[in-house]
Design a protein around this motif. Structure first.
Motif, PDB file in Angstrom:
ATOM      1  N   GLN A 149      89.550  50.641  64.576  1.00  0.00           N
ATOM      2  CA  GLN A 149      90.860  51.283  64.438  1.00  0.00           C
ATOM      3  C   GLN A 149      90.689  52.684  63.883  1.00  0.00           C
ATOM      4  O   GLN A 149      89.756  52.953  63.120  1.00  0.00           O
ATOM      5  N   TYR A 150      91.619  53.577  64.241  1.00  0.00           N
ATOM      6  CA  TYR A 150      91.605  54.956  63.768  1.00  0.00           C
ATOM      7  C   TYR A 150      92.835  55.244  62.915  1.00  0.00           C
ATOM      8  O   TYR A 150      93.935  54.774  63.204  1.00  0.00           O
ATOM      9  N   ALA A 151      92.640  56.054  61.874  1.00  0.00           N
ATOM     10  CA  ALA A 151      93.729  56.383  60.952  1.00  0.00           C
ATOM     11  C   ALA A 151      94.486  57.637  61.378  1.00  0.00           C
ATOM     12  O   ALA A 151      95.562  57.908  60.868  1.00  0.00           O
ATOM     13  N   GLU A 152      93.903  58.414  62.306  1.00  0.00           N
ATOM     14  CA  GLU A 152      94.475  59.706  62.717  1.00  0.00           C
ATOM     15  C   GLU A 152      94.636  60.635  61.515  1.00  0.00           C
ATOM     16  O   GLU A 152      95.578  61.427  61.434  1.00  0.00           O
ATOM     17  N   SER A 153      93.701  60.550  60.602  1.00  0.00           N
ATOM     18  CA  SER A 153      93.714  61.378  59.394  1.00  0.00           C
ATOM     19  C   SER A 153      92.334  61.319  58.758  1.00  0.00           C
ATOM     20  O   SER A 153      91.589  60.362  58.968  1.00  0.00           O
ATOM     21  N   PHE A 154      92.010  62.366  57.985  1.00  0.00           N
ATOM     22  CA  PHE A 154      90.798  62.328  57.172  1.00  0.00           C
ATOM     23  C   PHE A 154      91.143  62.379  55.684  1.00  0.00           C
ATOM     24  O   PHE A 154      90.259  62.494  54.844  1.00  0.00           O
TER      25      PHE A 154
END
Length: 352
Positions: free
Chosen positions: A207-212
């Protein structure tokens, strides 16, 4: 359990001195004499991406590299500017040039366009960027720095598969990109390689958070993974990963850190970390530039052979036999027997 140490990487712990700034960016300077400008000084600055200088990840590692550079080279003076949002990149790059810096580091692939524009406007200033290559189009005053992040990611994937009790592990990425692909597919291939050795089916939840920078989102994603059966989650997500590690601590599961040895964030719940030592590259190339050597117009790539990636030598939560097996895998990567995949296409063909 105490591990037999194998010398892979010697990483010094650096105390990071941060100075909070006002407005859209924070700034920091070294602990060197802040007196009047000295003609013999060689000023180097870095501009962080939105993860910030204290991201417990590669921005922080890069700043540690600059601090080491200043400490070990007489006349060197270092500083940073912290970007809170993408619109800060160009402004911060202009600020550090106006301050007289001779080498300017941009940290993170998200800064690639801003670096290109700044380099074109300031041909007499040297620029370098971590985690980006311009290939044949690299400007003469720009240096790209890349890491074979798929190599340590493969190793930690192998370790995860050898350690999991549930047969289900997770991966949390920051923002989808070619750089994060190295971590994801290297990790998945390492899991696959170990699963084949074990004769088991082990699944990877991605899964990706679309944020760092959104630690709370990282924590929420990891919590969901843990509740759905994952017992180990690897992150390649900058500040988002702090939330992943917090979730592991609360659930009493394992997280795998990234870029730096992140065991200090949760000593009983970080299984290991996939090291990508930006500090090594930043310090070495800053020294080259200060010495008058031309570093622009090309890309430098760092991997296991350069001792710039790997895993920590001390991993108290790992079974000693798993560590031993992981070091054997590392040797196979070094000698070319295993070539970890770095994107979806190479992953699909891996092992065939």
């Amino acid at each position: 359990m105490k591990k037999r140490l194998l010398s892979l990487l010697a990483v010094s712990a650096i105390t990071v001195t941060l100075f909070a700034g006002c407005g859209s960016s924070g700034s920091g300077t070294s602990t060197a004499d802040k007196g009047s400008s000295n003609a013999k000084e060689y000023q180097v600055a870095m501009v962080t991406d939105t993860g910030g200088v204290n991201d417990q990840s590669f921005n922080q590692s890069s700043w540690e590299g600059l601090q080491n550079f200043e400490k070990n080279n007489k006349g060197a003076k270092v500083s940073y500017l912290e970007s809170k949002q993408e619109s800060d990149y160009a402004t911060n790059l202009d600020k550090v040039v106006d301050s007289g810096n001779k080498l300017v580091w941009g940290i993170g692939f998200a800064m690639s366009d801003a670096i290109t524009k700044a380099a074109k406007s300031n041909p007499d200033v040297n620029y370098a960027i971590v985690d980006n290559s311009y290939g044949d189009d690299t400007p003469a005053n720009v240096t790209g720095v890349m890491f074979n992040a798929q190599e340590p990611s493969f190793i930690v994937g192998y370790i995860a598969a050898k350690t999991t009790k549930t047969g289900k592990v997770g991966f949390v990425g920051g923002i989808k990109s070619g750089i994060i692909d190295q971590f994801q597919y290297g990790y998945q291939a390492g899991v696959q390689y170990a699963a084949k050795e074990l004769g088991k089916d082990i699944t990877v939840d991605v899964q990706y958070a679309e944020s760092f920078s959104d630690a709370s989102k990282g924590k929420a994603i990891a919590n969901k993974m843990f509740s759905s059966g994952c017992d180990i989650v690897f992150h390649a997500a900058g500040g988002v990963g702090v939330g992943v590690i917090e979730a592991a601590k609360e659930a009493n599961k394992f997280a795998i850190g990234v870029d730096r040895d992140q065991a200090y964030l949760a000593p009983d719940n970080v299984l290991t970390s996939a090291l990508k030592l930006a500090n090594v590259a930043v310090e070495n190339l800053s020294k080259e530039a200060m010495s008058g050597n031309k570093i622009g117009g090309k890309t430098y790539t760092y991997g296991l052979k350069e001792n710039a990636v790997g895993i920590p030598t001390e991993n108290k939560n790992m079974d000693p036999e798993v560590y031993k097996a992981a070091m054997a895998v590392q040797d196979k990567i070094k000698n070319g027997e295993i070539v970890p995949p770095y994107n979806e296409d190479t992953f699909k063909s891996f092992g065939k």
